[in-house]
Scaffold this active site. Structure first.
Site, short mmCIF file in Angstrom:
data_model
loop_
_atom_site.label_atom_id
_atom_site.label_comp_id
_atom_site.label_asym_id
_atom_site.label_seq_id
_atom_site.Cartn_x
_atom_site.Cartn_y
_atom_site.Cartn_z
N ASN A 21 -10.55 24.77 22.92
CA ASN A 21 -9.46 25.32 23.73
C ASN A 21 -8.73 26.36 22.88
O ASN A 21 -7.94 25.99 22.01
CB ASN A 21 -8.52 24.18 24.16
CG ASN A 21 -7.33 24.68 24.97
OD1 ASN A 21 -7.30 25.85 25.38
ND2 ASN A 21 -6.37 23.81 25.21
N TRP A 22 -9.04 27.62 23.13
CA TRP A 22 -8.45 28.70 22.30
C TRP A 22 -6.98 28.94 22.63
O TRP A 22 -6.30 29.66 21.93
CB TRP A 22 -9.23 29.99 22.49
CG TRP A 22 -10.57 30.02 21.82
CD1 TRP A 22 -11.17 29.02 21.12
CD2 TRP A 22 -11.49 31.13 21.80
NE1 TRP A 22 -12.41 29.44 20.67
CE2 TRP A 22 -12.62 30.72 21.07
CE3 TRP A 22 -11.46 32.43 22.34
CZ2 TRP A 22 -13.71 31.58 20.86
CZ3 TRP A 22 -12.55 33.27 22.13
CH2 TRP A 22 -13.65 32.84 21.39
N LYS A 23 -6.53 28.40 23.75
CA LYS A 23 -5.15 28.63 24.21
C LYS A 23 -4.88 30.14 24.28
O LYS A 23 -5.78 30.88 24.65
CB LYS A 23 -4.17 27.88 23.31
CG LYS A 23 -4.54 26.39 23.20
CD LYS A 23 -3.48 25.55 22.58
CE LYS A 23 -3.95 24.10 22.54
NZ LYS A 23 -2.97 23.17 22.00
N HIS A 107 -3.59 20.48 31.46
CA HIS A 107 -3.22 20.44 30.04
C HIS A 107 -1.71 20.25 29.90
O HIS A 107 -0.94 20.78 30.69
CB HIS A 107 -3.65 21.73 29.34
CG HIS A 107 -3.58 21.61 27.85
ND1 HIS A 107 -2.40 21.76 27.16
CD2 HIS A 107 -4.53 21.33 26.93
CE1 HIS A 107 -2.64 21.57 25.87
NE2 HIS A 107 -3.92 21.31 25.70
N GLU A 177 -5.43 13.26 25.72
CA GLU A 177 -4.70 14.00 24.70
C GLU A 177 -3.26 13.49 24.65
O GLU A 177 -2.40 13.96 25.41
CB GLU A 177 -4.65 15.49 25.05
CG GLU A 177 -5.98 16.17 25.07
CD GLU A 177 -5.84 17.65 24.76
OE1 GLU A 177 -6.42 18.09 23.76
OE2 GLU A 177 -5.14 18.36 25.50
N SER A 226 -4.92 17.32 17.43
CA SER A 226 -5.06 17.48 15.98
C SER A 226 -6.43 17.06 15.45
O SER A 226 -6.55 16.46 14.38
CB SER A 226 -3.96 16.71 15.24
OG SER A 226 -2.69 17.24 15.55
N GLY A 247 -8.24 22.17 19.69
CA GLY A 247 -7.34 23.32 19.84
C GLY A 247 -7.36 24.19 18.61
O GLY A 247 -8.29 24.99 18.40
P1 PGA Z 1 -4.88 20.78 18.86
O1 PGA Z 1 -4.85 21.08 20.42
O2 PGA Z 1 -6.29 20.46 18.48
O3 PGA Z 1 -4.40 22.06 18.23
O4 PGA Z 1 -3.96 19.65 18.61
C1 PGA Z 1 -5.58 20.31 21.31
C2 PGA Z 1 -5.23 20.72 22.72
O5 PGA Z 1 -4.06 20.97 23.01
O6 PGA Z 1 -6.12 20.81 23.58
#
Ligand code: PGA
Length: 268
Positions: A21-23, A107, A177, A226, A247
């Site tokens: 998930n590149w956001k 999300h 999550e 994380s 992420g």
């Molecule tokens: P993160 O994000 O791995 O940076 O904690 C995960 C997500 O929000 O999908």
């Protein structure tokens, strides 16, 4: 009553699913291509995992054309199922026509912007009806000792899946999550794999009530929050997760490469 009772459920899945998930990253197409090519090079060599890259909408067309084992996913989808006067929206049909296979729905970062379980339910329904695979994100904001978080998760699932028949649910993937574990603030810290496993059992029990035992066993449950190259293997092995939603570390070429290789060595 204890919120958790150990029961072992196995999806019997042959491949671990690793979703990036590149956001809202990276800042330009050039950087997106570099990141994508790096993942593509590794994924093409690995046969025991399904790798899904979810870039921002604007990069989907360009990256979607690239032939490889990588699958493309979107980070969100419109609640509207017909084209029309919906400024700023992208429909499930548009995504499907572009070759997008997966879509992330619900999300926590979108929930924070006001997305409700009702909206999420509509988005899931529209996407599944078109044959997209939905990565449905759920997770509590706080893990309390009394198990109230379990009720919170149950509500997210029951309202998110309301009215959806098993013919649609077969393309569902759950991403567990815990919001407190998602990187982004100084306090966030990954869950521990044993705890995540317990919650995944709980999730599967809740799913059983909604879609029946047989279907619930087949729905992959991913862990997100994380994830890095140090804990990825633990979540997949000790936590018995069917995959990971990654992420920030999906933006780090070396870290993501390691995560994919670890997952591949665990997948069958
Ligand atoms: P993160 O994000 O791995 O940076 O904690 C995960 C997500 O929000 O999908």
């Amino acid at each position: 009553m204890a919120w958790f009772r150990v029961l072992k459920y196995n999806t019997g899945m042959s491949k671990k699913i690793i979703v990036a998930n590149w956001k809202m990253n990276p800042v330009g197409l050039k950087e997106a291509k570099v990141l994508f090519d790096s993942a593509k090079k590794i994924a093409n060599k690995l046969s025991s995992i399904e790798t899904v890259i979810c870039p921002p909408f604007i990069y989907l067309t360009e990256l979607g054309y690239s032939m490889s084992k990588l699958k493309i996913g979107a980070q969100d989808v419109s609640v509207f199922d017909f084209e029309g006067a919906h400024t700023g929206e992208v429909s499930a049909k548009m995504l499907k026509n572009l070759g997008v296979k997966y879509v992330i729905v619900g999300h926590s970062e979108r929930r924070k912007l006001g997305e409700t379980n009702e909206t999420i339910n509509k988005k899931i329904g529209v996407s599944l009806s078109l044959g997209l695979k939905v990565i449905f994100c759920i997770g509590e904001e706080k893990r309390d000792k009394d198990g109230k978080f379990a009720e919170f998760i149950e509500t997210q699932i029951s309202e998110g899946l309301k009215g959806l028949g098993n013919d649609l649910v077969k393309n569902l993937i759950i991403a567990y999550e815990p919001v407190w574990a998602i990187s982004g603030n100084a306090k966030s810290k990954a869950d521990n794999p044993e705890e995540a496993f317990k919650v995944s059992v709980l999730i599967r029990k809740i799913l059983m009530e909604f879609v029946g035992n047989e279907m619930a066993r087949k729905i992959p449950i991913l862990y997100g929050g994380s994830v890095n190259s140090e804990n990825a293997g633990k979540f997949l092995k000790d936590g018995q997760m069917d995959g990971l939603l990654v992420g920030s570390k999906s933006l780090d070429k070396e870290e993501f490469k390691k995560i994919l290789e670890i997952a591949n060595s665990i997948g069958r």
